[in-house]
Write a protein that holds these residues in place. Structure first.
Motif, PDB file in Angstrom:
ATOM      1  N   VAL A   1       0.619  -0.732   0.451  1.00  0.00           N
ATOM      2  CA  VAL A   1       0.310  -0.186  -0.634  1.00  0.00           C
ATOM      3  C   VAL A   1       0.678   1.421   0.335  1.00  0.00           C
ATOM      4  N   GLN A   2       2.197   1.059   0.024  1.00  0.00           N
ATOM      5  CA  GLN A   2       2.810   2.356   0.165  1.00  0.00           C
ATOM      6  C   GLN A   2       2.560   3.326  -0.772  1.00  0.00           C
ATOM      7  N   SER A   3       2.323   3.168  -2.359  1.00  0.00           N
ATOM      8  CA  SER A   3       2.259   3.190  -3.058  1.00  0.00           C
ATOM      9  C   SER A   3       1.269   5.018  -3.289  1.00  0.00           C
ATOM     10  N   VAL A   4       0.357   4.763  -1.994  1.00  0.00           N
ATOM     11  CA  VAL A   4      -0.978   5.624  -2.061  1.00  0.00           C
ATOM     12  C   VAL A   4      -0.381   6.553  -1.038  1.00  0.00           C
ATOM     13  N   PHE A   5       0.396   6.456  -0.156  1.00  0.00           N
ATOM     14  CA  PHE A   5       1.126   7.281   1.087  1.00  0.00           C
ATOM     15  C   PHE A   5       2.473   8.529  -0.772  1.00  0.00           C
ATOM     16  N   THR A   6       2.931   7.889  -1.471  1.00  0.00           N
ATOM     17  CA  THR A   6       4.040   8.498  -1.887  1.00  0.00           C
ATOM     18  C   THR A   6       2.937   9.557  -3.280  1.00  0.00           C
ATOM     19  N   ARG A   7       1.994   9.027  -4.205  1.00  0.00           N
ATOM     20  CA  ARG A   7       1.202   9.508  -5.127  1.00  0.00           C
ATOM     21  C   ARG A   7       1.044  10.234  -3.989  1.00  0.00           C
ATOM     22  N   TYR A   8      -0.128  10.696  -2.873  1.00  0.00           N
ATOM     23  CA  TYR A   8      -0.658  11.981  -2.706  1.00  0.00           C
ATOM     24  C   TYR A   8       0.559  12.931  -2.241  1.00  0.00           C
ATOM     25  N   LEU A   9       1.886  13.044  -1.712  1.00  0.00           N
ATOM     26  CA  LEU A   9       2.830  12.843  -1.717  1.00  0.00           C
ATOM     27  C   LEU A   9       2.895  14.384  -3.133  1.00  0.00           C
TER      28      LEU A   9
ATOM     29  N   THR B   1       4.061  24.058   3.547  1.00  0.00           N
ATOM     30  CA  THR B   1       4.755  23.344   4.741  1.00  0.00           C
ATOM     31  C   THR B   1       4.568  22.173   4.909  1.00  0.00           C
ATOM     32  N   LEU B   2       5.966  21.547   5.974  1.00  0.00           N
ATOM     33  CA  LEU B   2       5.466  19.838   6.214  1.00  0.00           C
ATOM     34  C   LEU B   2       4.065  20.525   7.411  1.00  0.00           C
ATOM     35  N   ASP B   3       3.447  20.715   8.189  1.00  0.00           N
ATOM     36  CA  ASP B   3       2.376  20.509   8.863  1.00  0.00           C
ATOM     37  C   ASP B   3       1.403  20.091   7.590  1.00  0.00           C
ATOM     38  N   GLU B   4       1.630  21.315   7.012  1.00  0.00           N
ATOM     39  CA  GLU B   4       0.324  21.103   5.619  1.00  0.00           C
ATOM     40  C   GLU B   4       0.275  19.799   4.297  1.00  0.00           C
ATOM     41  N   LEU B   5       1.465  19.444   4.266  1.00  0.00           N
ATOM     42  CA  LEU B   5       1.495  18.214   3.391  1.00  0.00           C
ATOM     43  C   LEU B   5       1.626  17.221   4.027  1.00  0.00           C
ATOM     44  N   TYR B   6       1.804  17.172   5.500  1.00  0.00           N
ATOM     45  CA  TYR B   6       1.357  15.442   6.077  1.00  0.00           C
ATOM     46  C   TYR B   6       0.195  15.533   5.944  1.00  0.00           C
ATOM     47  N   SER B   7      -0.279  16.901   6.693  1.00  0.00           N
ATOM     48  CA  SER B   7      -2.241  16.734   6.755  1.00  0.00           C
ATOM     49  C   SER B   7      -3.124  16.447   6.040  1.00  0.00           C
ATOM     50  N   TYR B   8      -2.744  16.932   4.749  1.00  0.00           N
ATOM     51  CA  TYR B   8      -3.135  16.724   3.391  1.00  0.00           C
ATOM     52  C   TYR B   8      -2.685  15.085   2.876  1.00  0.00           C
ATOM     53  N   VAL B   9      -1.860  14.844   3.199  1.00  0.00           N
ATOM     54  CA  VAL B   9      -2.006  13.277   2.401  1.00  0.00           C
ATOM     55  C   VAL B   9      -2.831  12.234   3.461  1.00  0.00           C
ATOM     56  N   HIS B  10      -2.201  12.772   4.753  1.00  0.00           N
ATOM     57  CA  HIS B  10      -2.651  11.605   6.048  1.00  0.00           C
ATOM     58  C   HIS B  10      -4.090  11.859   5.289  1.00  0.00           C
ATOM     59  N   ASP B  11      -5.326  12.311   4.847  1.00  0.00           N
ATOM     60  CA  ASP B  11      -6.687  12.362   5.299  1.00  0.00           C
ATOM     61  C   ASP B  11      -6.885  11.659   4.188  1.00  0.00           C
ATOM     62  N   ARG B  12      -6.434  12.265   3.020  1.00  0.00           N
ATOM     63  CA  ARG B  12      -6.676  11.722   1.394  1.00  0.00           C
ATOM     64  C   ARG B  12      -6.730   9.850   1.316  1.00  0.00           C
TER      65      ARG B  12
ATOM     66  N   VAL C   1      -6.440   8.002   3.959  1.00  0.00           N
ATOM     67  CA  VAL C   1      -7.217   7.082   5.038  1.00  0.00           C
ATOM     68  C   VAL C   1      -7.901   7.169   4.222  1.00  0.00           C
ATOM     69  N   ASP C   2      -8.561   8.041   3.848  1.00  0.00           N
ATOM     70  CA  ASP C   2     -10.027   8.065   2.958  1.00  0.00           C
ATOM     71  C   ASP C   2      -9.764   6.426   2.176  1.00  0.00           C
ATOM     72  N   GLU C   3      -8.498   6.266   1.478  1.00  0.00           N
ATOM     73  CA  GLU C   3      -8.817   5.639   0.422  1.00  0.00           C
ATOM     74  C   GLU C   3      -8.592   4.463   0.941  1.00  0.00           C
ATOM     75  N   MET C   4      -7.919   4.228   2.242  1.00  0.00           N
ATOM     76  CA  MET C   4      -6.649   2.817   2.366  1.00  0.00           C
ATOM     77  C   MET C   4      -6.959   3.312   3.963  1.00  0.00           C
ATOM     78  N   PRO C   5      -8.203   3.282   4.442  1.00  0.00           N
ATOM     79  CA  PRO C   5      -8.152   3.145   6.335  1.00  0.00           C
ATOM     80  C   PRO C   5      -7.381   2.504   7.374  1.00  0.00           C
ATOM     81  N   GLN C   6      -7.212   0.969   6.248  1.00  0.00           N
ATOM     82  CA  GLN C   6      -6.419   0.332   7.538  1.00  0.00           C
ATOM     83  C   GLN C   6      -4.712   0.712   7.186  1.00  0.00           C
ATOM     84  N   GLN C   7      -4.499   1.776   6.570  1.00  0.00           N
ATOM     85  CA  GLN C   7      -3.038   2.493   6.940  1.00  0.00           C
ATOM     86  C   GLN C   7      -3.510   3.863   7.361  1.00  0.00           C
TER      87      GLN C   7
END
Length: 374
Positions: A182-190, A208-219, A221-227
């Motif tokens: 599932v790691q490609s999902v994380f980098t794709r949104y990054l 900022t890094l804070d914004e980037l993390y919030s953006y990636v995290h939410d997307r 989790v929406d796509e892969m709830p187990q990650q």
């Protein structure tokens, strides 16, 4: 200004037959390298290592963190497999990694931590786009739990750590891996958040890094709830990772500025002043253009308020000293240079000599409460 340097490490081709059979996207590092290297977006000096042995990667990491300056921004990224031994120690798998000999064929988290600790940069970013697994053979009980605890392994001042996940995603039975990568999902949104500017959550033109993390995290989790991506930081101030190349004036301000109602245009000045205060150079330039346009508005109320805003946000040239004035007299004169009724704070109230009454707009000449010209 310090340098912006990135080292991206991707491994998806393994000599160990069990690892080789796992799915990992070959394009993750290349896609991230392209967006980081773009001078209009992030402007990093990027080095990419793909399918290299552990000793070659270790040398590159040592060189990467050596001779850095305090104001340099460093970003180290891994994509591939992270492995836990049966004592819970974490290793990053390289192309020559063997699960039965991690100590001598993989890159340990401890080594990476020591390299980061020896770097004087105050902005060190570590991104782990890894999926983790236990490397113990079938039939052998693991002494460690299912968590990876990657954040705990990379603590230190001046660091920000982002992880795609913090739990094992695979189990092994002999050489047969079970699970789904599932790691490609994380980098794709990054990459997406940086490339199109959508990670600029506050609209100030910077990501900022804070914004980037919030953006990636939410997307993710929406796509892969187990990650569940994780973040840890110990830095002073904010770390700007990229610029939003697609920044536009927010729709609500565009609508207010274009409104035929003077009160709407007047209200837009507060939002413009806020953007000027928090925005980067591109944003401030665009905001000043909009305020200058409102200074020529056909409503005298809007025009006067916009002119006052311009005076408050633009640097004013110093007035020449009066001939023969003493330093004390000159100090008193300049301290009262602001015109009466005009507030110098860009975020403060509108000029007091142009009051408004609920339900009506009154100009200085509208003494009897007649609506002002719109």
């Amino acid at each position: 200004m310090g340098r912006r340097l990135a080292l991206l490490i991707a491994t998806y081709d393994y000599q160990d037959t069990g690892l080789r059979r796992l799915t990992a996207p070959a394009h993750d590092a290349e896609a991230l390298a392209a967006v980081l290297r773009d001078p209009a977006i992030a402007g990093f000096e990027v080095t990419t290592l793909v399918n290299e042995p552990h000793h070659r990667v270790g040398e590159a990491i040592g060189d990467f963190y050596r001779d850095r300056r305090r104001d340099d921004l460093t970003l180290l990224y891994f994509t591939g497999h992270g492995l836990k031994d049966d004592d819970g120690r974490l290793y990053l798998a390289m192309t020559n990694t063997r699960r039965d000999s991690l100590l001598f064929t993989a890159l340990s988290a401890e080594q990476i931590d020591q390299a980061m600790e020896g770097c004087v940069s105050r902005q060190k970013v570590l991104v782990l786009g890894c999926c983790y697994s236990g490397a113990f053979p079938a039939g052998r009980l693991a002494k460690a739990d299912a968590g990876v605890h990657a954040l705990e392994r990379f603590q230190g001042r001046g660091r920000t750590v982002l992880t795609a996940s913090d739990a094992t995603q695979y189990s092994f039975e002999g050489n047969q891996p079970q699970g789904q990568a599932v790691q490609s999902v994380f980098t794709r949104y990054l990459v997406a958040g940086l490339r199109d500017g959508s990670a600029d959550l506050d609209g100030d033109g910077d990501i900022t890094l804070d914004e980037l993390y919030s953006y990636v995290h939410d997307r993710v989790v929406d796509e892969m709830p187990q990650q569940r991506p994780k973040k840890q930081d110990n830095v002073e101030g904010r770390t700007v990772i990229a610029a939003n190349i697609n920044w536009k004036l927010p729709a609500y301000l565009r609508n207010a500025i274009g409104s035929p109602i003077a009160h709407d245009r007047l209200g837009a000045l507060d939002g413009l002043a806020h953007l000027h205060r928090i925005g980067n150079d591109v944003v401030r330039g665009a905001v000043l253009d909009e305020i200058r346009g409102l200074a020529d508005d056909d409503s005298r109320l809007v025009s006067a308020a916009a002119t006052a805003r311009l005076q408050s946000v633009l640097p004013q040239p110093p007035e020449p000293p009066l001939p023969g004035a003493s330093p004390a007299q000159e100090c008193r004169r300049t301290s009262h240079a602001t015109a009466p009724g005009v507030h110098a704070d860009a975020a403060g109230p509108l000029p007091s000599r142009f009051p408004t009454v609920p339900g009506t707009l009154r100009s200085p000449l509208s003494r009897r409460g007649r609506p002002a010209r719109r």
